[in-house]
Scaffold this motif. Structure first.
Motif, PDB file in Angstrom:
ATOM      1  N   TYR A 307       1.028  -0.992  -0.174  1.00 41.00           N
ATOM      2  CA  TYR A 307      -0.138  -0.147  -0.654  1.00 41.00           C
ATOM      3  C   TYR A 307       1.082   1.216  -0.025  1.00 41.00           C
ATOM      4  O   TYR A 307       1.898   1.220   0.435  1.00 41.00           O
ATOM      5  N   ILE A 308       0.325   2.464  -0.065  1.00 43.20           N
ATOM      6  CA  ILE A 308       1.185   3.264  -0.185  1.00 43.20           C
ATOM      7  C   ILE A 308      -0.346   4.739   0.674  1.00 43.20           C
ATOM      8  O   ILE A 308      -0.956   4.670   0.072  1.00 43.20           O
ATOM      9  N   HIS A 309      -0.038   5.522   1.358  1.00 49.98           N
ATOM     10  CA  HIS A 309      -0.346   6.402   2.255  1.00 49.98           C
ATOM     11  C   HIS A 309       0.016   7.707   1.815  1.00 49.98           C
ATOM     12  O   HIS A 309       1.413   7.915   1.892  1.00 49.98           O
ATOM     13  N   ILE A 310      -0.606   8.586   1.350  1.00 50.21           N
ATOM     14  CA  ILE A 310       0.128   9.414   1.195  1.00 50.21           C
ATOM     15  C   ILE A 310      -0.678  11.267   1.917  1.00 50.21           C
ATOM     16  O   ILE A 310      -1.610  11.285   2.473  1.00 50.21           O
ATOM     17  N   CYS A 311      -0.064  11.713   3.087  1.00 47.21           N
ATOM     18  CA  CYS A 311      -1.167  12.595   4.299  1.00 47.21           C
ATOM     19  C   CYS A 311      -0.469  13.450   4.782  1.00 47.21           C
ATOM     20  O   CYS A 311       0.964  13.555   4.048  1.00 47.21           O
ATOM     21  N   GLU A 312      -0.848  14.585   5.452  1.00 52.09           N
ATOM     22  CA  GLU A 312      -0.913  15.664   6.046  1.00 52.09           C
ATOM     23  C   GLU A 312      -1.006  16.498   5.057  1.00 52.09           C
ATOM     24  O   GLU A 312      -0.304  17.740   5.365  1.00 52.09           O
ATOM     25  N   GLY A 313      -0.932  16.679   4.044  1.00 41.33           N
ATOM     26  CA  GLY A 313      -0.747  18.236   3.054  1.00 41.33           C
ATOM     27  C   GLY A 313      -2.564  18.541   3.266  1.00 41.33           C
ATOM     28  O   GLY A 313      -3.179  17.897   3.627  1.00 41.33           O
ATOM     29  N   ALA A 314      -2.274  19.897   3.390  1.00 38.31           N
ATOM     30  CA  ALA A 314      -3.772  20.733   3.739  1.00 38.31           C
ATOM     31  C   ALA A 314      -3.666  21.582   2.617  1.00 38.31           C
ATOM     32  O   ALA A 314      -2.974  23.157   3.149  1.00 38.31           O
ATOM     33  N   PRO A 315      -4.783  21.904   1.848  1.00 40.42           N
ATOM     34  CA  PRO A 315      -4.582  23.320   0.712  1.00 40.42           C
ATOM     35  C   PRO A 315      -5.359  24.109   1.954  1.00 40.42           C
ATOM     36  O   PRO A 315      -5.088  24.934   1.449  1.00 40.42           O
ATOM     37  N   ASP A 316      -5.744  24.144   2.677  1.00 34.34           N
ATOM     38  CA  ASP A 316      -6.412  25.008   3.025  1.00 34.34           C
ATOM     39  C   ASP A 316      -5.690  25.716   4.382  1.00 34.34           C
ATOM     40  O   ASP A 316      -6.443  26.751   4.391  1.00 34.34           O
ATOM     41  N   LEU A 317      -4.404  25.499   4.560  1.00 32.42           N
ATOM     42  CA  LEU A 317      -3.200  25.652   4.557  1.00 32.42           C
ATOM     43  C   LEU A 317      -2.570  26.997   3.937  1.00 32.42           C
ATOM     44  O   LEU A 317      -1.745  27.471   4.272  1.00 32.42           O
ATOM     45  N   GLY A 318      -2.813  26.627   2.836  1.00 36.71           N
ATOM     46  CA  GLY A 318      -1.662  27.171   1.707  1.00 36.71           C
ATOM     47  C   GLY A 318      -2.838  28.491   0.625  1.00 36.71           C
ATOM     48  O   GLY A 318      -3.445  29.101   1.633  1.00 36.71           O
ATOM     49  N   ASP A 319      -1.905  28.999   0.098  1.00 36.72           N
ATOM     50  CA  ASP A 319      -2.392  29.925  -0.594  1.00 36.72           C
ATOM     51  C   ASP A 319      -3.173  29.526  -1.017  1.00 36.72           C
ATOM     52  O   ASP A 319      -3.159  28.885  -2.179  1.00 36.72           O
ATOM     53  N   GLU A 320      -5.127  30.412  -1.323  1.00 38.56           N
ATOM     54  CA  GLU A 320      -6.174  30.180  -1.837  1.00 38.56           C
ATOM     55  C   GLU A 320      -6.171  30.259  -3.030  1.00 38.56           C
ATOM     56  O   GLU A 320      -7.126  29.459  -4.167  1.00 38.56           O
ATOM     57  N   LYS A 321      -4.919  30.784  -3.922  1.00 38.39           N
ATOM     58  CA  LYS A 321      -5.234  31.101  -5.798  1.00 38.39           C
ATOM     59  C   LYS A 321      -4.748  29.632  -6.079  1.00 38.39           C
ATOM     60  O   LYS A 321      -4.669  29.542  -7.550  1.00 38.39           O
ATOM     61  N   ASN A 322      -3.290  28.870  -5.315  1.00 32.35           N
ATOM     62  CA  ASN A 322      -2.998  27.650  -5.491  1.00 32.35           C
ATOM     63  C   ASN A 322      -3.059  26.347  -4.704  1.00 32.35           C
ATOM     64  O   ASN A 322      -2.390  25.556  -4.430  1.00 32.35           O
ATOM     65  N   SER A 323      -4.365  26.310  -4.388  1.00 30.16           N
ATOM     66  CA  SER A 323      -4.500  25.834  -2.992  1.00 30.16           C
ATOM     67  C   SER A 323      -4.883  23.917  -4.391  1.00 30.16           C
ATOM     68  O   SER A 323      -4.646  22.983  -3.627  1.00 30.16           O
ATOM     69  N   HIS A 324      -5.132  23.995  -5.418  1.00 34.38           N
ATOM     70  CA  HIS A 324      -5.159  23.309  -6.027  1.00 34.38           C
ATOM     71  C   HIS A 324      -3.535  22.411  -6.438  1.00 34.38           C
ATOM     72  O   HIS A 324      -3.780  20.979  -6.634  1.00 34.38           O
ATOM     73  N   LEU A 325      -2.547  22.814  -6.007  1.00 34.27           N
ATOM     74  CA  LEU A 325      -1.546  22.572  -6.300  1.00 34.27           C
ATOM     75  C   LEU A 325      -0.663  20.948  -5.540  1.00 34.27           C
ATOM     76  O   LEU A 325      -0.230  20.405  -6.034  1.00 34.27           O
ATOM     77  N   ILE A 326      -1.786  21.274  -3.612  1.00 32.78           N
ATOM     78  CA  ILE A 326      -1.392  19.953  -3.670  1.00 32.78           C
ATOM     79  C   ILE A 326      -1.534  18.898  -4.081  1.00 32.78           C
ATOM     80  O   ILE A 326      -1.164  17.631  -3.990  1.00 32.78           O
ATOM     81  N   GLY A 327      -2.822  18.987  -4.437  1.00 30.01           N
ATOM     82  CA  GLY A 327      -3.779  18.077  -5.148  1.00 30.01           C
ATOM     83  C   GLY A 327      -3.191  17.554  -6.087  1.00 30.01           C
ATOM     84  O   GLY A 327      -2.557  15.763  -6.652  1.00 30.01           O
ATOM     85  N   LYS A 328      -2.007  18.077  -7.147  1.00 35.02           N
ATOM     86  CA  LYS A 328      -1.992  17.887  -8.470  1.00 35.02           C
ATOM     87  C   LYS A 328      -0.241  17.450  -8.265  1.00 35.02           C
ATOM     88  O   LYS A 328       0.578  16.327  -8.473  1.00 35.02           O
ATOM     89  N   LEU A 329      -0.058  17.738  -6.913  1.00 34.83           N
ATOM     90  CA  LEU A 329       1.875  16.661  -6.097  1.00 34.83           C
ATOM     91  C   LEU A 329       1.101  15.474  -6.290  1.00 34.83           C
ATOM     92  O   LEU A 329       1.609  14.571  -6.132  1.00 34.83           O
ATOM     93  N   ILE A 330      -0.022  15.165  -5.046  1.00 30.01           N
ATOM     94  CA  ILE A 330      -0.363  14.122  -4.677  1.00 30.01           C
ATOM     95  C   ILE A 330      -0.895  13.331  -5.945  1.00 30.01           C
ATOM     96  O   ILE A 330      -0.125  12.263  -6.349  1.00 30.01           O
ATOM     97  N   GLY A 331      -1.426  13.954  -7.161  1.00 25.92           N
ATOM     98  CA  GLY A 331      -1.595  12.833  -8.358  1.00 25.92           C
ATOM     99  C   GLY A 331      -0.632  12.198  -8.973  1.00 25.92           C
ATOM    100  O   GLY A 331      -0.115  11.213  -9.297  1.00 25.92           O
ATOM    101  N   TYR A 332       0.896  13.182  -9.167  1.00 25.16           N
ATOM    102  CA  TYR A 332       1.782  12.454  -9.781  1.00 25.16           C
ATOM    103  C   TYR A 332       2.405  11.389  -8.814  1.00 25.16           C
ATOM    104  O   TYR A 332       3.368  10.843  -8.721  1.00 25.16           O
ATOM    105  N   LEU A 333       2.425  11.514  -7.176  1.00 23.43           N
ATOM    106  CA  LEU A 333       3.203  10.537  -6.302  1.00 23.43           C
ATOM    107  C   LEU A 333       2.367   9.475  -6.468  1.00 23.43           C
ATOM    108  O   LEU A 333       2.845   8.461  -6.355  1.00 23.43           O
ATOM    109  N   VAL A 334       0.777   9.268  -7.022  1.00 23.01           N
ATOM    110  CA  VAL A 334       0.120   7.975  -7.159  1.00 23.01           C
ATOM    111  C   VAL A 334       0.499   6.952  -8.400  1.00 23.01           C
ATOM    112  O   VAL A 334       0.710   6.369  -8.104  1.00 23.01           O
ATOM    113  N   THR A 335       0.830   8.238  -9.470  1.00 25.73           N
ATOM    114  CA  THR A 335       1.168   7.484 -10.632  1.00 25.73           C
ATOM    115  C   THR A 335       2.164   7.663 -10.148  1.00 25.73           C
ATOM    116  O   THR A 335       2.458   5.959 -11.307  1.00 25.73           O
TER     117      THR A 335
END
Length: 351
Positions: A307-335
């Motif tokens: 298994y893989i577990h990706i945790c502790e990312g918190a888009p709500d604590l980042g730049d509101e205009k770039n909150s999607h970047l945490i998801g994009k990073l997780i997408g890279y790690l998943v693939t």
């Protein structure tokens, strides 16, 4: 799996941005059909990987951390759904199972204060409830011979992943953890800082390697404990590898894999080990995104990675205009993890 909120085909369509001439993961990933029991679909579908979200920050609150990790799942699924389905990686290999239902625990936790002893006990009790529910779902995924891809949430969910995988396999497992912290603190009630120590104490975790500890944030007590358990726990520090250059990154990858590869193992990725990533324990110094991607490829391609577990990312604590970047990073790690299992993908992901 009564604590599972299923992700439907309509949910998938809502987060997929369709574009003429392109084929996205969201158009190919599987979901549990209506009127089909999740456990039956798990056992019979062709997907190899099962995507599960744990949208909570109760464990972080119980550890005096900054809440916000509950927002990572929404950001991640939007990004993953819009990855290109192509010969490099195929969305048809993924079943988007859904999310753990943590709404009750999140509601009860929102007004509790870490500074209040009674509230702290209540927070730990809520984490224990999440542990139980997550471990059950993970065990069902593993028993179905699928590979969980878990997106947190706090690192407290390492415990549920470890216990669930161990129960699913019928034996303890090993773990490698890419993290600035050991999360092997004392058994003082459950929180995001002691998932591994609880799993170890209860016999679900056999051997444990911590990759990239930050020396400034590892207590003497923890170091003493790790020393006493050195036959079953090993580690290196980021400072040794990235600053003083006493150890080589690639050589340490090989050493860590040698330590855990004899048994089924989990891969834990804590995003607070990466500089400038919004998280409950954000840092300005650490390994790069390319380093963690290399890390995932190195461990993921071994046959015993379960298994893989990706945790502790918190888009709500980042730049509101770039909150999607945490998801994009997780997408890279998943693939990256899926691509590391290229032989499996080639065999099963034909469409």
């Amino acid at each position: 799996m009564e604590k599972l909120v299923l992700f439907s085909v309509n949910d998938l369509a809502k987060v997929t941005n369709h574009r003429s001439g392109e084929l996205k993961f969201g158009e190919k990933m599987l979901t549990v059909p209506k009127d089909v029991l999740p456990i039956d679909y798990l056992n019979n579908c062709e997907a190899t990987f099962v995507l599960l979200g744990v949208p909570e920050d109760v464990g972080v609150r119980a550890n005096l951390g900054r809440p916000g990790t509950a927002s990572a799942w929404e950001s991640a699924i939007k990004a993953i759904a819009n990855i290109q389905h192509n010969r490099f990686c195929k969305g048809s290999q993924i079943l988007v199972l859904g999310t753990l239902d943590v709404s009750e625990q999140m509601d009860q936790a929102k007004d509790l204060k870490f500074s209040n002893t009674d509230d702290r006990i209540k927070l730990s009790d809520l984490v224990t409830q999440i542990d139980k529910d997550l471990a059950h779902i993970i065990s069902c995924i593993v028993k179905a011979d699928k590979i969980p891809i878990v997106i947190g949430g706090g690192h407290n969910n390492s415990y549920g992943n470890i216990k669930g995988t161990a129960l699913g396999l019928g034996k303890p497992i090993n773990v490698v953890n890419f993290d600035a912290h050991s999360d092997f603190r004392i058994l003082e009630g459950r929180h995001s800082g002691n998932g591994f120590s609880y799993a170890f104490e209860e016999g679900f975790l056999k051997k444990y390697f911590i990759f990239g500890l930050h020396e400034n944030y590892t207590s003497k007590n923890v170091l003493d404990t790790l020393k006493k358990l050195e036959n079953r726990i090993d580690f290196n520090t980021y400072d040794e590898i990235g600053i003083r250059k006493e150890k080589n990154f690639t050589a340490e990858l090989i050493k860590a894999l040698d330590f855990i590869k004899s048994e089924p193992f989990g891969i834990e990725i804590d995003l607070d080990a990466l500089p400038n990533i919004p998280s409950s324990a954000m840092t300005f110094s650490g390994f790069s995104v390319e380093d963690v991607r290399h890390f995932i490829n190195h461990f993921g391609k071994h046959k015993n990675a379960r298994y893989i577990h990706i945790c502790e990312g918190a888009p709500d604590l980042g730049d509101e205009k770039n909150s999607h970047l945490i998801g994009k990073l997780i997408g890279y790690l998943v693939t990256d993890f899926i691509k590391s299992k290229r032989e499996v993908c080639t065999t099963n992901g034909k469409n």
